[in-house]
Design an enzyme around this catalytic site. Structure first.
Site, PDB file in Angstrom:
ATOM      1  N   HIS A 124       0.810  -1.221   0.000  1.00 36.27           N
ATOM      2  CA  HIS A 124       0.000   0.000   0.000  1.00 36.27           C
ATOM      3  C   HIS A 124       0.840   1.266   0.000  1.00 36.27           C
ATOM      4  CE1 HIS A 124      -3.780  -2.315   0.635  1.00 36.27           C
ATOM      5  NE2 HIS A 124      -4.109  -1.417  -0.263  1.00 36.27           N
ATOM      6  N   HIS A 182       5.334 -14.594   5.654  1.00 45.26           N
ATOM      7  CA  HIS A 182       5.773 -13.451   6.457  1.00 45.26           C
ATOM      8  C   HIS A 182       4.681 -13.003   7.419  1.00 45.26           C
ATOM      9  CE1 HIS A 182       7.088  -9.528   7.758  1.00 45.26           C
ATOM     10  NE2 HIS A 182       8.305  -9.941   7.478  1.00 45.26           N
ATOM     11  N   HIS A 245      14.539 -14.227   7.700  1.00 49.03           N
ATOM     12  CA  HIS A 245      13.470 -14.961   8.392  1.00 49.03           C
ATOM     13  C   HIS A 245      13.622 -16.464   8.187  1.00 49.03           C
ATOM     14  CE1 HIS A 245      11.138 -11.707   9.960  1.00 49.03           C
ATOM     15  NE2 HIS A 245      10.877 -11.175   8.776  1.00 49.03           N
TER      16      HIS A 245
HETATM   17 CO    CO Z   1       9.937  -9.303   8.631  1.00 48.33          CO
END
Ligand code: CO
Length: 298
Positions: A124, A182, A245
């Site tokens: 966005h 995520h 991650h």
């Molecule tokens: Co992250």
């Protein structure tokens, strides 16, 4: 006397109105539109891990093959990663800087492709800022933002099929796959992960999707693994690259990594460190979104 003033005032008002409504370039006498010069801006979060970087190179190669007559440029949204790379002499622009450069280089039609998974916060922000660039006077004639990876049910089905196709060959029938997405805790688009998880479940009841920063969480998955009497779990990132991650939060040795959590619950774990963007079937979903945007430039 007063009567004569009205037509003049009316004319003045009209001129003022027109100059507000129409961009200056159209009224300025040098009014012809510049010939179409198309560009694509690929926008990713970014990565500083060289192996993960190869995955972006794969996207770059596929994009150039799919759109040979279009300028293709990159931007990273992560400032931390841009700074890290700059220290190594690799300069990458933010989307805003990249758009300013495209404008400076006289590109007239720009398609921005978000290499994000969901239309979350980052998407966005990109969408808003790109459109502000699109509105600038004397700039682009047209700017469109393509949708991120998971933008329709059809996308979800295609993505699920592609991911399942690339499961490790060594996986046996009763072994599960847990994918790490995520997630985006504070964004409504986080719900897409829940939808995606159910698409996976429909195709293969031993495939689970959880997220690091949203929902579902790994704690939601553990009781299901137990209920289905799973002994071994393959861990895979459901992210474009196997970055921080995947390497730390998913497969790392720290106590709070998914691997450690699952092992402490008695599951055997094996991690696959390949980002989803390494799979051409996934990249093609993104490129199809780009293609549908570029059609508006024809
Ligand atoms: Co992250």
């Amino acid at each position: 006397m007063r009567k004569c003033l009205y037509p003049r005032m009316l004319a003045l008002v009209l001129v003022l109105m027109i100059s507000f409504v129409f961009p200056r370039q159209l009224l300025a006498g040098h009014g012809e539109k510049a010939p179409m010069k198309k560009a694509v801006l690929l926008v990713a979060f970014g990565t500083s891990i060289p192996e993960a970087q190869h995955v972006y190179e794969n996207i770059d190669k596929m994009a150039r093959e799919a759109f040979p007559n279009v300028e293709i440029r990159w931007a990273y949204t992560s400032k931390i990663i841009r700074k890290k790379l700059a220290k190594r002499g690799k300069i990458l622009d933010s989307p805003e800087l990249a758009l300013a450069r495209l404008m400076e280089d006289d590109y007239t039609h720009v398609a921005v492709l978000s290499l994000h998974f969901i239309p979350g916060e980052e998407f966005h922000n990109l969408y808003v800022n790109a459109h502000l660039f699109g509105q600038m006077e004397g700039g682009f004639q047209k700017l469109l933002v393509a949708r991120p990876l998971l933008s329709s049910y059809e996308d979800m089905e295609r993505v699920a099929d592609a991911v399942i196709k690339h499961f490790p060959n060594s996986r046996k029938k009763n072994e599960a796959v847990v994918l790490m997405g995520h997630g985006s805790e504070k964004h409504p688009a986080d719900a897409i992960y829940m939808a995606m998880a159910s698409v996976f479940q429909k195709k293969d009841p031993l495939v689970f999707l959880a997220t690091v920063e949203g929902h579902p969480t790994i704690d939601d998955v553990i009781p299901e693994l137990k209920a289905k009497k799973v002994k071994k779990v393959y861990l895979m990132p459901f992210m474009s690259v196997a970055g921080d991650h995947a390497r730390n939060d998913m497969a790392g040795d720290e106590k709070d990594s998914w691997k450690s959590i699952l092992e402490s619950q008695g599951f055997k774990c094996e991690a696959v460190l390949t980002g989803m963007a390494a799979y051409p079937e996934i990249v093609n979903v993104w490129l199809d979104h780009l293609r549908s945007v570029l059609k508006h430039f024809e």
